[in-house]
Design a protein around this motif. Structure first.
Motif, PDB file in Angstrom:
ATOM      1  N   GLU A  95       0.814  -1.324  -0.092  1.00  0.00           N
ATOM      2  CA  GLU A  95      -0.037  -0.128  -0.021  1.00  0.00           C
ATOM      3  C   GLU A  95       0.948   1.417  -0.057  1.00  0.00           C
ATOM      4  O   GLU A  95       0.700   2.284  -0.754  1.00  0.00           O
ATOM      5  CB  GLU A  95      -0.862   0.092   1.237  1.00  0.00           C
ATOM      6  CG  GLU A  95      -2.129  -0.607   1.228  1.00  0.00           C
ATOM      7  CD  GLU A  95      -2.849  -0.708   2.498  1.00  0.00           C
ATOM      8  OE1 GLU A  95      -2.866   0.233   3.136  1.00  0.00           O
ATOM      9  OE2 GLU A  95      -3.386  -1.820   2.760  1.00  0.00           O
ATOM     10  N   TYR A  99       1.190   4.307  -2.714  1.00  0.00           N
ATOM     11  CA  TYR A  99       1.044   5.688  -2.189  1.00  0.00           C
ATOM     12  C   TYR A  99       2.153   6.465  -2.744  1.00  0.00           C
ATOM     13  O   TYR A  99       1.978   7.784  -2.993  1.00  0.00           O
ATOM     14  CB  TYR A  99       0.816   5.617  -0.816  1.00  0.00           C
ATOM     15  CG  TYR A  99       0.778   6.936   0.066  1.00  0.00           C
ATOM     16  CD1 TYR A  99      -0.429   7.613  -0.251  1.00  0.00           C
ATOM     17  CD2 TYR A  99       1.829   7.503   0.690  1.00  0.00           C
ATOM     18  CE1 TYR A  99      -0.404   9.051   0.409  1.00  0.00           C
ATOM     19  CE2 TYR A  99       1.717   8.615   1.197  1.00  0.00           C
ATOM     20  CZ  TYR A  99       0.544   9.541   1.245  1.00  0.00           C
ATOM     21  OH  TYR A  99       0.337  10.886   1.800  1.00  0.00           O
ATOM     22  N   GLU A 102       2.162   7.388  -6.403  1.00  0.00           N
ATOM     23  CA  GLU A 102       1.082   8.265  -6.660  1.00  0.00           C
ATOM     24  C   GLU A 102       1.450   9.462  -6.279  1.00  0.00           C
ATOM     25  O   GLU A 102       0.623  10.642  -6.292  1.00  0.00           O
ATOM     26  CB  GLU A 102      -0.460   7.796  -6.178  1.00  0.00           C
ATOM     27  CG  GLU A 102      -0.893   6.555  -7.018  1.00  0.00           C
ATOM     28  CD  GLU A 102      -1.914   5.748  -6.037  1.00  0.00           C
ATOM     29  OE1 GLU A 102      -2.295   6.293  -5.217  1.00  0.00           O
ATOM     30  OE2 GLU A 102      -2.263   4.617  -6.463  1.00  0.00           O
ATOM     31  N   GLY A 104       2.306  10.616  -3.101  1.00  0.00           N
ATOM     32  CA  GLY A 104       2.176  10.881  -1.722  1.00  0.00           C
ATOM     33  C   GLY A 104       3.598  10.889  -1.147  1.00  0.00           C
ATOM     34  O   GLY A 104       4.665  10.682  -1.593  1.00  0.00           O
TER      35      GLY A 104
END
Lengths: 551, 528
Positions: A95, A99, A102, A104
């Motif tokens: 995860e 993240y 993307e 993050g």
């Protein structure tokens, strides 16, 4: 649920909680100790059932619709299976990776996966010769290419001759390609300095895991107090506990001696055996040598003791020797169970039932993705052997590319061959780097207050003991998770380092560990260990407060 | 046991052991390794010692497993091959294995493009080799980028490489005329067998009356019966209608289910379409009926569609269960739980050895899905070369790419040859008095019914053999042709069949069929 919600507010765990659905929480409870009776299991299930009812009610918004396959109707043994190496912490790591991809932001720029013995993923290069042979087998037109060495072509031709229609695309016989089985037997004889190996005792497998599961499946029978008990080390590689759960066998734990470099203590074996006899029928003993996750290399004397014990107590021996080429400590040497058994004399060698496992995934090749492996089966009842062949035949055959890779491992370039020099150089460089990293890991970890790490004598892992302050233990308990899971989740959240909590492998009560691989490149490993050190110190500070001086 | 003396009786010892069931000990012969003669030998040269793992103590479910496709007849075939090699004279010069759907072993050539991509992935130095086409290189690069460390040697995620799952989902969408497919519902597997066993494993639970029952067709592919035996589930047989081209009859399904409800809890229905061993292709109407039945009876559907490209008969077409399900409307498409299976081993690829495959799950309970992912993670991952192969299968050369023409030609040739062999097999077999063969509409097998004279049945029974096993053994001994008796797949009582593949090259297939014809006629004469 209340607890979870209140804790979700805490920033440190907010992210981690996403994956802690009630379901996965059940699986955080660590290795299941069958010997403790049904209570552990029951409590886990109850917790889950309540949670499930809530979850489905919410999901369906009152419009109840039954499914055929639900958590209530699911095979309960499947539910009981746990496999920490790819458990919640790894899902969380995935995860976080997404993240980051993307855009993050985190206090780190990449996730370092030190959770699994996946050498190539950590940048280890494949052995050129092995890949040449596999490529030649895959696309035989390359036999005409001058850029491939004759040694590789010769091996590829030989493998293809053993394949139906000379194609890797045909099924092999279920025990594997005959010429590869013969090469393996020859290799074992050489490794064991002449101890005979019969090629008909060799069975190729889909990675060692497949072989281990198959043999366990044969062994599990009986009900209640006659149910098969399987002795496994604690800490263990969780394939064993998972397989035992899935087959509903009884897990019999014997604890390795952490104070003594994770050595196997024969008295502990006796203790575990006697205790287990009260409620099951111990019929198998599993040994992992070199150890996973503990990295110890068993002495010859210790192997003799284990074999004698198995002989006396009439136990079937399964010896997981997938790390046989991964021995780093100068005073350690790999001894195969088969060879030691032979040297103990005919009384032992002709009677103790032994299966040993090997794989393409570890050693210096690290070819995990090919799912190659084999097992050698000794003294198995001929009729049972026929049953084994039948059982294997239902799955048709192990992957041919993996069989071909296995063949190269047991039949590598010889000194008189052109490719020898390069092969040898690649092999020593991989093993040399691993030895260096083993030492580095141990040294740096032992320099951290509150971490104690046994020497990484072999395999690919360190399993350091970590001191977790009582306050952190309490917090973890409140969260319904193991303290070392809390520790590892925080490590992941704060540093991007993914290691597996010791509870996934089993450990003595109130001791805490994590498993990390030594596979990242030296530079990266240095950074990683530095981050672990910083994290650990700040973790202790945060939770110890006044107790800091006592550490 | 006491009468056993000396080393020379090894063969009979095995029988003794079988007879000693329940006694918990085994007779062990000292191996005659030079220099190893312990003092422990008894006067007979052998001693008693307990073995841990014996026929008495082993897992009883494993004992019940049967798998005819690689059963005794195949073991005998291997033995005969060895005898031929040793120079022992036989009425034939080679064993022809028509027992298993193993295309490459029967001479089918791999699709060049697939193997190019795999070679590139295995040995990326070849990406510099100008002999490899660019489209193969671009696919190999893409696959490697999705692998850990850019290597086929890294483990993938347990569900399979994400990019490959996306490619598969797109392929399914295209196949099914645009019906959406979520990559997260795709699980790669080690051949289809692996996925089928995994799904069954999830489904099996309960004790006694509540034990899971699984409906399978009879005749069936024996992976199903073997897995059910291994898992201790209840097998519910529904019979395909031989008089009606092996079609599936809904009233038979209903009947089988009602009977089964008396003693177990039926929870899954397995369909093989196109059929193995029976070669029928299911009509769309029939698939709808099956789905309605599954919905009404709350059965989990398992659709084994590994032969989806192997449809030969005019008027037949492959319809995926998924597509039909979604075209039946929300009432069904949001409700019926379905797992469908595919593989690299069949169709025009025939790449059995790579053990590539996938399943798509539809309407699986999200929590169960987590359990499924956990279960597959214990085995780490399916073989990565097989995953790579699957990726090229679902993402083959496109019309604007350099490898397109060769690819299409190879694929078309392979499928056309199979179609030709399917009709040839049916025609020739139907010419033989006492053999009756349904059209081979799809898949890779024919499953003809054979008439066996009462005298032959009697003789088989005296030998303790199932009559069609007796027939197939005799065929093997006299002609070298290896087939699988119908009893290994299940058949109606009093009927006999065999399964043969249509895979041998045309010339060889002609010979095989002629030999069977001759053998059958001779067999009939001998026993009439």
């Amino acid at each position: 649920m209340y607890r979870l919600q209140s804790l979700a507010a805490r920033s440190l765990i907010a992210g981690a909680l996403d994956l802690c659905t009630p379901l996965t929480l059940t699986s955080l409870t660590g290795v299941r100790h069958k010997s403790q009776g049904p209570s552990v299991e029951k409590c886990g299930q109850m917790r889950f059932i309540t949670a499930e009812a809530k979850a489905s009610a919410g999901r369906l918004d009152g419009k109840m619709r039954e499914k055929t396959l639900t958590m209530d109707t699911l095979n309960p043994q499947v539910k009981a299976v746990e496999y920490a190496v790819r458990g919640p912490i790894v899902l969380k790591a995935g995860e976080i990776e997404r993240y980051l991809e993307e855009g993050g932001t985190k206090p780190f720029s990449e996730v370092i996966k030190a959770n699994i013995g996946d050498a190539h993923a950590m940048g280890q290069q494949p052995i050129t010769f092995l890949r040449q042979v596999v490529a030649l087998c895959t696309f035989p037109e390359l036999m005409d290419s001058p850029s491939f060495p004759e040694d590789a072509k010769w091996r590829a031709r030989r493998i293809l001759q053993g394949c139906g229609g000379h194609s890797l695309g045909s099924y092999s016989a279920s025990p594997g390609v005959e010429c590869i089985r013969k090469d393996i037997a020859a290799y074992i004889e050489q490794r064991d300095e002449g101890v005979p190996s019969d090629w008909e005792n060799i069975y190729l497998t889909t990675g060692a895991s497949d072989g281990i599961m198959t043999i366990l499946r044969l062994l599990v029978s009986g009900k209640d107090s006659s149910r098969t008990g399987v002795m496994i080390p604690i800490p263990q590689y969780p394939l064993y506990s998972a397989a035992i759960s899935e087959m509903d066998a009884v897990q019999v734990n014997y604890y390795l001696d952490e104070d003594n470099c994770w050595a196997l203590d024969i008295n502990e074996l006796h203790r575990a055996y006697q205790a287990a006899k009260q409620h099951c029928q111990p019929r198998v003993i599993c040994i992992i040598n070199p150890g996973n996750p503990t990295g110890q290399v068993q002495s010859k004397k210790c192997i003799e003791e284990v074999l004698h014990f198995a002989y006396e107590e009439n136990l079937f021996v399964m010896s997981d020797e997938v790390y046989q080429d991964n021995v780093y400590a100068p005073d350690c040497q790999f001894h195969s169970f088969k060879k030691v058994l032979y040297e103990m004399g005919p009384e032992y060698f002709s009677s103790v039932e032994l299966v040993s496992f090997h794989s393409t995934s570890k050693g210096y090749t690290g070819e995990c993705g090919f799912r190659g492996g084999y097992m050698e089966v000794i003294n198995m009842d001929p009729e049972v052997k026929a049953q084994l062949v039948k059982l294997l035949s239902v799955r048709l055959c192990p992957p041919l590319a993996g069989q071909a890779a296995m063949d190269v491992i047991v039949n590598p370039p010889q000194p008189e061959e052109h490719t020898f020099k390069q092969f040898h150089q690649e092999k020593s460089s991989v093993l040399g780097a691993l030895a260096e990293k083993a030492k580095l890991t141990e040294q740096i970890l032992n320099s951290v207050p509150g971490i104690k790490c046994n020497p990484v004598q072999g395999s690919m892992y360190a399993f350091p003991r970590i001191f977790i302050p009582p306050k952190a233990v309490e917090e973890a308990k409140a969260l319904g998770m193991q303290p070392d899971m809390l520790y590892c989740l925080r490590l992941l959240e704060e540093t991007g380092i993914c290691v597996v909590p010791g509870s996934g492998f089993g450990q003595k009560d109130r001791t805490y560990h994590f498993r990390m691989t030594i596979l990242p490149s030296i530079e990266k490993l240095n950074v990683l260990l530095g981050k672990v050190r910083d994290f650990h110190i700040s973790f202790l500070k945060e939770y110890s407060g006044l107790e800091w001086d006592e550490i | 046991m006491q009468t056993v003396k000396g080393i020379g009786v090894r063969a009979s010892l095995v029988c003794c052991e079988a007879g000693a069931a329940g006694r918990g000990f085994r007779l062990v012969l000292k191996p005659s390794l030079s220099g190893i003669h312990g003092d422990t030998m008894t006067e007979n040269g052998c001693e008693y010692r307990d073995r841990v793992l014996t026929m008495d103590t082993m897992n009883p479910n494993v004992k019940r497993v049967e798998y005819a496709v690689r059963g005794p007849i195949v073991q005998r075939a291997v033995q005969i091959e060895r005898e031929l090699k040793m120079g022992i004279k036989k009425p034939f010069t080679e064993v022809i294995k028509a027992n298993i759907g193993d295309c490459h072993a029967m001479g089918q050539k791999p699709i060049t493009f697939f193997r190019q991509v795999l070679a590139l992935c295995s040995y990326p130095d070849l990406l510099e080799d100008s002999k490899f086409p660019e489209d193969a290189k671009s696919r190999a690069r893409r696959i490697l980028q999705a692998c850990g460390g850019g290597s086929l040697g890294a483990y993938s995620t347990s569900q399979g490489i994400e990019m490959i799952r996306q490619d598969i989902a797109r392929y399914i969408e295209q196949r099914d005329g645009g019906i959406t497919c979520d990559p997260d519902n795709i699980y790669l597997s080690t051949g289809a067998s692996d996925a089928i066993v995994t799904m069954l494993k999830l489904l099996v639970s309960g004790e006694g009356m509540s034990r899971t029952g699984v409906m399978i067709s009879i005749p069936q592919y024996p992976l199903y019966s073997a897995a059910l035996a291994d898992l201790g589930a209840v097998q519910i047989s529904y019979y395909l209608d031989e008089d009606n081209c092996w079609s599936l009859d809904i009233s038979e399904l209903r009947h089988a289910l009602q009977e089964a409800k008396k003693h177990c809890s039926p929870r899954a229905l397995c369909i093989i379409n196109p059929g193995n061993p029976t070669g029928q292709v299911q009509s769309r109407q029939c698939i709808e009926d099956v789905i309605r039945f599954a919905a009404a009876e709350k059965l989990f559907l398992m659709a084994d569609e590994v032969y989806q490209d192997n449809v030969y008969a005019d008027g037949c077409k492959f319809h995926s269960f998924k597509k039909v399900l979604f075209e039946m409307g929300l009432e069904y498409s949001e409700k019926v739980e379905l797992a469908s299976f595919h593989s690299t081993s069949k169709c025009y690829m025939g790449e059995c050895g790579f053990r590539g495959g996938y399943m798509e799950v539809v309407n699986l309970d999200p929590e169960v899905k987590v359990q499924l992912t956990k279960l597959v993670s214990v085995r780490l991952c399916p073989p990565v070369p097989g995953q790579a192969l699957l990726d090229v299968v679902v993402n083959p050369p496109q019309p604007d790419e350099p490898s397109y023409d060769t690819f299409i030609k190879e694929r078309t040739d392979t499928l056309a040859t199979l179609a030709e062999k399917a009709s040839m097999t049916q025609e020739i077999l139907n010419q033989v008095p006492g053999i009756k063969c349904n059209p081979v509409q799809g898949a890779m097998y024919t499953f003809p019914r054979i008439h066996l004279p009462p005298k032959a049945i009697l003789e088989a029974k005296e030998k303790g053999q199932v009559p069609d096993m007796f027939y197939c053994m005799k065929l093997l001994e006299e002609t070298g042709i290896c087939l699988v008796p119908g009893s290994g797949f299940g058949q109606r009582d009093g009927t006999y069949h065999f399964r043969m593949t249509i895979l041998p090259p045309k010339e060889k297939l002609k010979i095989v069929l002629a030999k069977i014809k001759e053998f059958h006629q001779h067999f009939m004469e001998q026993y009439s």
